[in-house]
Design an enzyme around this catalytic site. Structure first.
Site, short mmCIF file in Angstrom:
data_model
loop_
_atom_site.label_atom_id
_atom_site.label_comp_id
_atom_site.label_asym_id
_atom_site.label_seq_id
_atom_site.Cartn_x
_atom_site.Cartn_y
_atom_site.Cartn_z
N SER A 161 0.86 -1.17 0.00
CA SER A 161 0.00 0.00 0.00
C SER A 161 0.90 1.23 0.00
CB SER A 161 -0.89 -0.02 1.25
OG SER A 161 -1.62 1.17 1.35
N LYS B 140 -1.11 -1.11 -4.47
CA LYS B 140 -2.23 -0.21 -4.14
C LYS B 140 -1.68 1.18 -3.93
CE LYS B 140 -4.60 0.15 0.35
NZ LYS B 140 -5.43 -0.59 1.32
N LYS C 61 -2.76 5.13 -2.66
CA LYS C 61 -3.76 5.98 -2.02
C LYS C 61 -4.07 7.13 -2.95
CE LYS C 61 -3.92 3.94 2.09
NZ LYS C 61 -5.16 3.44 2.70
N ASP D 172 -6.99 3.22 -3.29
CA ASP D 172 -7.73 3.26 -2.02
C ASP D 172 -7.98 4.73 -1.69
OD1 ASP D 172 -8.82 2.99 0.50
OD2 ASP D 172 -7.10 1.95 1.38
N GLU E 21 -10.93 0.82 -3.77
CA GLU E 21 -11.24 0.56 -2.36
C GLU E 21 -11.86 1.80 -1.71
OE1 GLU E 21 -7.84 -1.00 -0.29
OE2 GLU E 21 -8.72 -0.76 1.69
N ASP F 140 -13.76 -1.46 2.66
CA ASP F 140 -12.86 -1.61 3.81
C ASP F 140 -13.61 -1.04 5.03
OD1 ASP F 140 -10.91 -1.19 5.79
OD2 ASP F 140 -9.46 -0.20 4.51
N LYS G 62 -10.05 -6.71 7.77
CA LYS G 62 -9.07 -6.38 8.81
C LYS G 62 -9.70 -6.88 10.09
CE LYS G 62 -7.47 -2.18 6.51
NZ LYS G 62 -7.59 -0.71 6.48
N GLY H 164 -4.19 -4.14 5.97
CA GLY H 164 -3.20 -3.86 7.00
C GLY H 164 -3.49 -2.52 7.65
O1 OSB Z 1 -7.20 1.96 4.37
O2 OSB Z 1 -6.13 0.16 4.15
C1 OSB Z 1 -6.24 1.28 4.68
C2 OSB Z 1 -3.20 2.02 6.88
C3 OSB Z 1 -3.80 2.62 7.96
C4 OSB Z 1 -5.16 2.82 7.93
C5 OSB Z 1 -5.92 2.39 6.84
C6 OSB Z 1 -5.33 1.76 5.77
C7 OSB Z 1 -3.94 1.60 5.78
C8 OSB Z 1 -3.19 1.03 4.67
C9 OSB Z 1 -1.84 0.44 4.99
O3 OSB Z 1 -3.57 1.06 3.52
C10 OSB Z 1 -1.77 -1.01 4.76
C11 OSB Z 1 -0.53 -1.60 5.38
O4 OSB Z 1 -0.55 -1.88 6.60
O5 OSB Z 1 0.44 -1.79 4.66
MG MG Z 2 -8.34 0.86 2.97
#
Ligand code: OSB
Ligand code: MG
Length: 383
Positions: free
Chosen positions: A138, A164, A166, A192, A217, A242, A266, A294
């Protein structure tokens, strides 16, 4: 028998190797909340609470979780024993709304305790069948499209099986276009949005449909399933939920309304392993593929995620990246690693977590700790 005698709460801070930016904010130092569940024979099981510093992903924060675990969750664990870890979640749900991340931290430690007692790897106790799990990365929002394209290219070359990125309004179309251009038409890329859009952004969201993304996402509201159905009707790219999937009923709503086609599980967000297993079963029945998300966990939370991701319906690579992607040094040994093909090996040789928690290092990193035993007085009754 799960017979808990003491629960220890600890906060440590670990700096990320690079700041992580999403539409909801930037994280530089991760406040990590670890829970030790200690039983009458002195066994120590670990949980990691995934609450964030601010209520910008869910309404919970690390501090609300601390309060909930100390005053409401720990007493319920200490005042009875459990024959099976499946009994824990119902006890935590009784007249106790929300606070899933707080509940999950303890519930998951209880599963690990059960795995130790039964002498089986946590992955197998949960019903996992895989020996290795596909890994994704991510990537946070970067300063410009070239930078994200370079980072995505590097990740693909390292072997990550899903990339992925953001996005947020204003940092979306050009950024995705740059990544698609750099990685080629077949690279498994996704975005995401962490709830950053509304249906008023339909034009932008429809443009995202043209990049062949494996999924989009959580584009809309953090607890929405209704508007996501409207959006999914307009898009060919699958929507993955999510934030919105906080329990089995939300997963049922998503399926019934058509609000998405994939779920990111999660266990922290759902309240632990039991509700995660329930959603896993439901999705398997309905042909909804899963992947394990994660929350920038340490290697402790990582161990729980790897164990869960070994279940059969986790057919899409998860955000379960190796330790070095997050930290200079993790708090477990061995650290989590990924092979060149982008797989993490599920530890199946030892009972429980499958990695050793570095207690000495955690002790030296602890900035706050509290022990709860049967006699502890909750804060709400202190004068
Ligand atoms: O939206 O998936 C998410 C990290 C913190 C809070 C929300 C998210 C995330 C990540 C990181 O996308 C995923 C990772 O732990 O590598
Ligand atoms: Mg997410």
């Amino acid at each position: 028998m799960l017979d808990v005698e003491e629960i220890v709460l600890r906060e440590i801070r670990l700096p990320l190797v690079e700041p992580f930016q999403s539409s909801s904010g930037t994280i530089t130092d991760r406040r990590i909340f670890l829970v030790q569940v200690i039983d009458k024979d002195g066994r120590v099981a670990w949980g990691e609470c995934v609450g964030g510093d601010a209520p910008n992903y869910s309404p919970e924060t690390i501090d609300t979780c601390w309060l909930m675990i100390r005053d409401y969750i720990s007493p319920r664990m200490l005042e009875r024993s459990f024959a099976d870890p499946r009994e824990v979640y119902p006890v935590l749900e009784e007249n106790f709304l929300g606070h899933n991340m707080a509940k999950a931290a303890v519930e998951m430690a209880m599963w690990e305790l059960a795995a130790q007692i039964e002498g089986v790897p946590l992955a197998r106790l949960l019903g996992g069948t895989r020996e290795k799990i596909g890994t994704g990365i991510s990537l946070g929002i970067q300063k410009d499209p070239q930078t994200i394209a370079e980072k995505a290219g590097k990740a693909l070359a390292q072997g990550y099986r899903k990339i992925k990125m953001k996005i947020k309004p204003g940092k979306d179309i050009e950024y995705v276009a740059a990544v698609r251009e750099a990685l080629g038409p077949d690279a498994p890329i996704m975005v995401d949005a962490n709830s950053a859009y509304t249906l008023a952004d339909m034009e932008t969201l429809k443009q995202l449909d043209s990049f062949g993304l494996v999924m989009i996402e959580q584009p809309l509201g953090w607890d929405d399933v209704v508007r996501h159905a409207t959006l999914q009707n307009e898009l060919t790219t699958p929507i993955c939920l999510d934030e919105s999937i906080t329990g089995i009923e939300k997963a049922e709503d998503m399926i019934n309304l058509g609000s998405g086609k994939i779920i990111n599980i999660k266990p922290g967000r759902l309240g632990g392993f039991s509700p995660s297993l329930a959603v896993h079963g439901l999705c398997q029945e309905h042909g909804i593929p899963l992947w394990c998300g994660g929350m920038l966990e340490s290697g402790v939370g990582g161990a729980h995620n790897v164990a869960l991701a070994s279940l059969p319906n986790f057919s899409i690579p998860g955000d379960v990246s190796p330790s070095a992607r997050y930290w200079e040094q993790d708090i477990v040994t061995p650290e989590w690693t990924m092979d060149e093909e982008g797989f993490v090996t599920v530890p199946l040789d030892t009972p429980g977590l499958g990695v050793t928690v570095d207690e000495k290092r955690i002790e030296s990193l602890t900035i706050m700790a509290e022990s709860i035993t049967r006699g502890s007085e909750p804060l709400r009754s202190r004068r």
